[in-house]
Design an enzyme around this catalytic site. Structure first.
Site, PDB file in Angstrom:
ATOM      1  N   GLU A 152      14.292 -13.946 -17.638  1.00 10.08           N
ATOM      2  CA  GLU A 152      14.099 -12.633 -17.047  1.00 10.08           C
ATOM      3  C   GLU A 152      14.375 -11.527 -18.055  1.00 10.08           C
ATOM      4  O   GLU A 152      15.186 -11.684 -18.962  1.00 10.08           O
ATOM      5  CB  GLU A 152      15.019 -12.470 -15.825  1.00 10.08           C
ATOM      6  CG  GLU A 152      14.626 -13.419 -14.710  1.00 10.08           C
ATOM      7  CD  GLU A 152      15.519 -13.330 -13.467  1.00 10.08           C
ATOM      8  OE1 GLU A 152      15.036 -13.681 -12.397  1.00 10.08           O
ATOM      9  OE2 GLU A 152      16.688 -12.919 -13.579  1.00 10.08           O
ATOM     10  N   CYS A 212      16.137  -4.636 -21.195  1.00 10.75           N
ATOM     11  CA  CYS A 212      17.196  -5.635 -21.358  1.00 10.75           C
ATOM     12  C   CYS A 212      16.522  -7.000 -21.503  1.00 10.75           C
ATOM     13  O   CYS A 212      15.757  -7.408 -20.635  1.00 10.75           O
ATOM     14  CB  CYS A 212      18.113  -5.593 -20.134  1.00 10.75           C
ATOM     15  SG  CYS A 212      19.403  -6.841 -20.148  1.00 10.75           S
ATOM     16  N   CYS A 267      22.315 -20.218 -19.951  1.00  9.47           N
ATOM     17  CA  CYS A 267      23.391 -19.937 -20.909  1.00  9.47           C
ATOM     18  C   CYS A 267      24.428 -21.042 -20.837  1.00  9.47           C
ATOM     19  O   CYS A 267      24.788 -21.476 -19.742  1.00  9.47           O
ATOM     20  CB  CYS A 267      24.049 -18.593 -20.581  1.00  9.47           C
ATOM     21  SG  CYS A 267      25.306 -18.102 -21.790  1.00  9.47           S
ATOM     22  N   CYS A 311      30.847 -18.372 -18.386  1.00  7.49           N
ATOM     23  CA  CYS A 311      31.827 -17.360 -18.005  1.00  7.49           C
ATOM     24  C   CYS A 311      31.930 -17.388 -16.482  1.00  7.49           C
ATOM     25  O   CYS A 311      30.912 -17.490 -15.789  1.00  7.49           O
ATOM     26  CB  CYS A 311      31.403 -15.979 -18.499  1.00  7.49           C
ATOM     27  SG  CYS A 311      31.295 -15.887 -20.311  1.00  7.49           S
ATOM     28  N   CYS A 339      29.719 -14.971 -14.221  1.00  7.19           N
ATOM     29  CA  CYS A 339      28.333 -14.671 -14.610  1.00  7.19           C
ATOM     30  C   CYS A 339      27.365 -15.666 -13.999  1.00  7.19           C
ATOM     31  O   CYS A 339      27.483 -16.875 -14.192  1.00  7.19           O
ATOM     32  CB  CYS A 339      28.206 -14.672 -16.129  1.00  7.19           C
ATOM     33  SG  CYS A 339      26.512 -14.371 -16.684  1.00  7.19           S
ATOM     34  N   GLY A 367      21.674 -15.505 -21.565  1.00  6.20           N
ATOM     35  CA  GLY A 367      21.961 -16.228 -22.794  1.00  6.20           C
ATOM     36  C   GLY A 367      22.906 -15.525 -23.740  1.00  6.20           C
ATOM     37  O   GLY A 367      23.219 -14.347 -23.584  1.00  6.20           O
ATOM     38  N   GLU A 368      23.373 -16.269 -24.723  1.00  8.77           N
ATOM     39  CA  GLU A 368      24.257 -15.740 -25.759  1.00  8.77           C
ATOM     40  C   GLU A 368      23.437 -15.638 -27.057  1.00  8.77           C
ATOM     41  O   GLU A 368      23.104 -16.652 -27.672  1.00  8.77           O
ATOM     42  CB  GLU A 368      25.464 -16.665 -25.928  1.00  8.77           C
ATOM     43  CG  GLU A 368      26.310 -16.402 -27.158  1.00  8.77           C
ATOM     44  CD  GLU A 368      26.713 -14.946 -27.361  1.00  8.77           C
ATOM     45  OE1 GLU A 368      27.222 -14.311 -26.417  1.00  8.77           O
ATOM     46  OE2 GLU A 368      26.486 -14.427 -28.473  1.00  8.77           O
ATOM     47  N   SER A 402      24.764  -7.651 -27.425  1.00  7.09           N
ATOM     48  CA  SER A 402      26.023  -7.963 -26.747  1.00  7.09           C
ATOM     49  C   SER A 402      26.357  -9.434 -26.953  1.00  7.09           C
ATOM     50  O   SER A 402      25.507 -10.303 -26.783  1.00  7.09           O
ATOM     51  CB  SER A 402      25.882  -7.658 -25.252  1.00  7.09           C
ATOM     52  OG  SER A 402      27.049  -8.035 -24.551  1.00  7.09           O
ATOM     53  N   SER A 453      31.853  -8.691 -25.552  1.00  4.46           N
ATOM     54  CA  SER A 453      32.329  -8.983 -24.200  1.00  4.46           C
ATOM     55  C   SER A 453      33.776  -9.455 -24.285  1.00  4.46           C
ATOM     56  O   SER A 453      34.050 -10.571 -24.716  1.00  4.46           O
ATOM     57  CB  SER A 453      31.448 -10.073 -23.569  1.00  4.46           C
ATOM     58  OG  SER A 453      30.189  -9.531 -23.240  1.00  4.46           O
ATOM     59  N   LEU A 454      34.691  -8.582 -23.866  1.00  2.00           N
ATOM     60  CA  LEU A 454      36.121  -8.887 -23.989  1.00  2.00           C
ATOM     61  C   LEU A 454      36.675  -9.355 -22.643  1.00  2.00           C
ATOM     62  O   LEU A 454      37.196 -10.456 -22.525  1.00  2.00           O
ATOM     63  CB  LEU A 454      36.848  -7.648 -24.503  1.00  2.00           C
ATOM     64  CG  LEU A 454      38.148  -7.887 -25.268  1.00  2.00           C
ATOM     65  CD1 LEU A 454      37.937  -8.823 -26.440  1.00  2.00           C
ATOM     66  CD2 LEU A 454      38.712  -6.549 -25.746  1.00  2.00           C
ATOM     67  N   ASN A 461      29.218  -6.950 -10.637  1.00  2.73           N
ATOM     68  CA  ASN A 461      28.112  -6.991  -9.678  1.00  2.73           C
ATOM     69  C   ASN A 461      28.255  -8.307  -8.923  1.00  2.73           C
ATOM     70  O   ASN A 461      27.986  -9.363  -9.472  1.00  2.73           O
ATOM     71  CB  ASN A 461      26.779  -6.919 -10.411  1.00  2.73           C
ATOM     72  CG  ASN A 461      26.530  -5.535 -10.975  1.00  2.73           C
ATOM     73  OD1 ASN A 461      26.631  -4.544 -10.261  1.00  2.73           O
ATOM     74  ND2 ASN A 461      26.261  -5.463 -12.258  1.00  2.73           N
ATOM     75  N   CYS A 481      23.422  -5.972 -14.217  1.00  7.17           N
ATOM     76  CA  CYS A 481      24.112  -6.691 -15.281  1.00  7.17           C
ATOM     77  C   CYS A 481      24.759  -7.974 -14.771  1.00  7.17           C
ATOM     78  O   CYS A 481      25.502  -7.953 -13.796  1.00  7.17           O
ATOM     79  CB  CYS A 481      25.179  -5.754 -15.822  1.00  7.17           C
ATOM     80  SG  CYS A 481      25.745  -6.222 -17.408  1.00  7.17           S
TER      81      CYS A 481
HETATM   82  N1  SAH Z   1      26.141 -13.471 -23.687  1.00 14.34           N
HETATM   83  C1  SAH Z   1      26.222 -12.086 -24.032  1.00 14.34           C
HETATM   84  C2  SAH Z   1      25.109 -11.217 -23.481  1.00 14.34           C
HETATM   85  C3  SAH Z   1      24.684 -11.397 -22.035  1.00 14.34           C
HETATM   86  S1  SAH Z   1      25.707 -10.815 -20.735  1.00 14.34           S
HETATM   87  C4  SAH Z   1      27.575 -11.535 -23.650  1.00 14.34           C
HETATM   88  O1  SAH Z   1      28.305 -12.220 -22.956  1.00 14.34           O
HETATM   89  O2  SAH Z   1      27.907 -10.437 -24.078  1.00 14.34           O
HETATM   90  C5  SAH Z   1      25.767  -9.066 -20.822  1.00 14.34           C
HETATM   91  C6  SAH Z   1      27.030  -8.503 -20.158  1.00 14.34           C
HETATM   92  O3  SAH Z   1      27.010  -8.670 -18.718  1.00 14.34           O
HETATM   93  C7  SAH Z   1      28.289  -9.221 -20.635  1.00 14.34           C
HETATM   94  O4  SAH Z   1      29.296  -8.300 -20.954  1.00 14.34           O
HETATM   95  C8  SAH Z   1      28.655 -10.022 -19.399  1.00 14.34           C
HETATM   96  O5  SAH Z   1      29.992 -10.379 -19.382  1.00 14.34           O
HETATM   97  C9  SAH Z   1      28.277  -9.088 -18.284  1.00 14.34           C
HETATM   98  N2  SAH Z   1      28.244  -9.722 -16.956  1.00 14.34           N
HETATM   99  C10 SAH Z   1      28.010 -11.013 -16.675  1.00 14.34           C
HETATM  100  N3  SAH Z   1      28.055 -11.232 -15.344  1.00 14.34           N
HETATM  101  C11 SAH Z   1      28.317 -10.043 -14.754  1.00 14.34           C
HETATM  102  C12 SAH Z   1      28.450  -9.620 -13.399  1.00 14.34           C
HETATM  103  N4  SAH Z   1      28.313 -10.457 -12.393  1.00 14.34           N
HETATM  104  N5  SAH Z   1      28.718  -8.315 -13.178  1.00 14.34           N
HETATM  105  C13 SAH Z   1      28.823  -7.448 -14.213  1.00 14.34           C
HETATM  106  N6  SAH Z   1      28.678  -7.780 -15.492  1.00 14.34           N
HETATM  107  C14 SAH Z   1      28.426  -9.074 -15.787  1.00 14.34           C
END
Ligand code: SAH
Length: 362
Positions: free
Chosen positions: A92, A105, A112, A116, A119, A171-172, A203, A226-227, A302, A345
């Site tokens: 997507e 985006c 992925c 996490c 996610c 994805g990463e 990101s 992403s911290l 979200n 996101c």
């Molecule tokens: N893998 C990369 C890029 C994709 S995710 C990364 O982790 O940075 C892009 C951003 O969306 C990341 O900061 C991720 O943690 C965040 N994200 C993932 N799931 C989410 C959710 N349910 N609500 C809000 N942000 C989310």
């Protein structure tokens, strides 16, 4: 056997291709311009290539962008694109209109592998890395659909709504760094898509070797890390990758990263209600980042039924941001877009089905 796709080939590969066929080197540049600047949809449209060369090319190669399977429009103008790739994998991308710009985006993997905890993409599982052409094809498709309507001949140059591209989809990106870096070079190249580096953001969770490689690229995008937690213990609970690439080393690497035009590196922090969103968490984060030239982007979760966390209370978001700002950090809060169509996101994932990535094994 399918012919190889020209779309996605960089300057080096095209130079080899031209040389191997006894063509002068400027042919490679011409093809490159047709592919990424003019973005024609067929080899036959490459008007300044000799007809016999076009015919020879067409025998060995084709030129295609990923197929759009579905478009979904949100009440807020956000548009989600589902692409169906040649092997049936689906990904997507999202188009996000804003007041003074438009953002695309894009995804770099089908699914992925990072898992996490909050996610949906990770929850849905992992299928494969995307090729450079599949990454660029998302940008080309979205740009094409939103520029076709414009008739002004100089619109691309005079456009008051510049394009931004964020590598924040499925994805990463730094687990697919070869294809991602190749795609980014073509995106930022003036002879290619011409997206200025400061309008492009990658990101990542901080895959260290690939991050160092990105930092050494001659032209680099902005960086968002992403911290999501102020300390390694909590981060490990939310992001298994912490085990391999610990946040201390990731933060150090990010602070060394040369941002275009001396801008600031961004740290993303997803706020999970009752988990990492208290004022003490904010103070701990501020101690870690305080005094550094960084931005913190707070992302209220979200939520979705499959995600085992809840969104933070609005007051918690305010208090968290205020505590960071009091410590002198630059803070922004991300507004969710396309929530009604699951394009916000972290909501990019695919319903279970034959084409969806295989679910992760427990
Ligand atoms: N893998 C990369 C890029 C994709 S995710 C990364 O982790 O940075 C892009 C951003 O969306 C990341 O900061 C991720 O943690 C965040 N994200 C993932 N799931 C989410 C959710 N349910 N609500 C809000 N942000 C989310």
């Amino acid at each position: 056997m399918g012919r190889a796709n020209l779309f996605g080939m960089g300057k080096g590969a095209l130079a080899t291709l031209a040389a191997e066929r006894g063509q002068p080197t400027f042919r490679a540049r011409q093809i490159y311009g047709w592919l990424y600047r003019r973005r024609v949809r067929g080899i036959d449209s490459m008007a300044n290539l000799p007809k016999p060369f076009r015919a020879a090319l067409a025998e060995e190669f084709d030129l295609h962008w990923p197929d759009v399977g579905e478009r979904t429009l949100s009440f807020d103008g956000t548009r989600k694109y589902l692409f169906r790739l040649e092997d049936g994998a689906t990904i997507e991308a999202v188009y996000i209109p804003e007041d003074d710009r438009r953002t695309i985006c894009i995804s770099t993997q089908a699914g992925c592998p990072l898992k996490c905890a909050f996610c949906l993409t990770g929850i849905a599982g992992y299928k494969r890395n995307l090729k450079a052409g599949e990454i660029l094809g998302q940008v080309a498709t979205v740009m094409d659909e939103h520029e076709a309507a414009a008739t002004h001949p100089h619109r691309r140059e005079a456009d008051p709504f510049p394009w931004n591209v964020v590598v924040m989809g499925m994805g990463e990106p730094l687990l697919n760094s070869d294809a991602t870096l190749e795609a980014l070079r073509i995106l930022m190249d003036d002879e290619g898509f011409g997206v200025p580096p400061r309008k492009l953001t990658l990101s990542t969770v901080g895959i260290l070797p690939a991050l160092e490689k990105l930092a050494r690229e001659p032209v680099r995008p902005n960086l968002a890390i992403s911290l999501h937690a102020p300390d390694p213990g909590l981060r490990r609970a939310l992001m298994p990758i912490e085990e391999k690439y610990p946040m201390g080393a990731v933060v150090d690497a990010a602070l060394r990263y040369p941002i275009p035009r001396g801008g600031l590196v961004t740290f993303e922090y997803v706020l999970l209600g009752g988990v990492n969103d208290s004022v003490p968490h904010a103070r701990a984060l501020a101690r870690r980042l305080g005094g550094k030239r960084v931005k913190v982007n707070l992302i209220p979760l979200n939520p979705a039924p499959e995600i085992p966390f809840k969104a933070p209370a609005p007051e918690a978001v305010d208090a968290f941001g205020a505590a960071l700002a009091a410590a002198g950090l630059a803070v922004s809060v991300r507004r969710p877009r396309g929530r009604d169509i699951l394009a916000a996101c972290g909501q990019l994932h695919l319903k279970k089905g034959a084409d969806a990535p295989a679910p992760a094994r427990p």
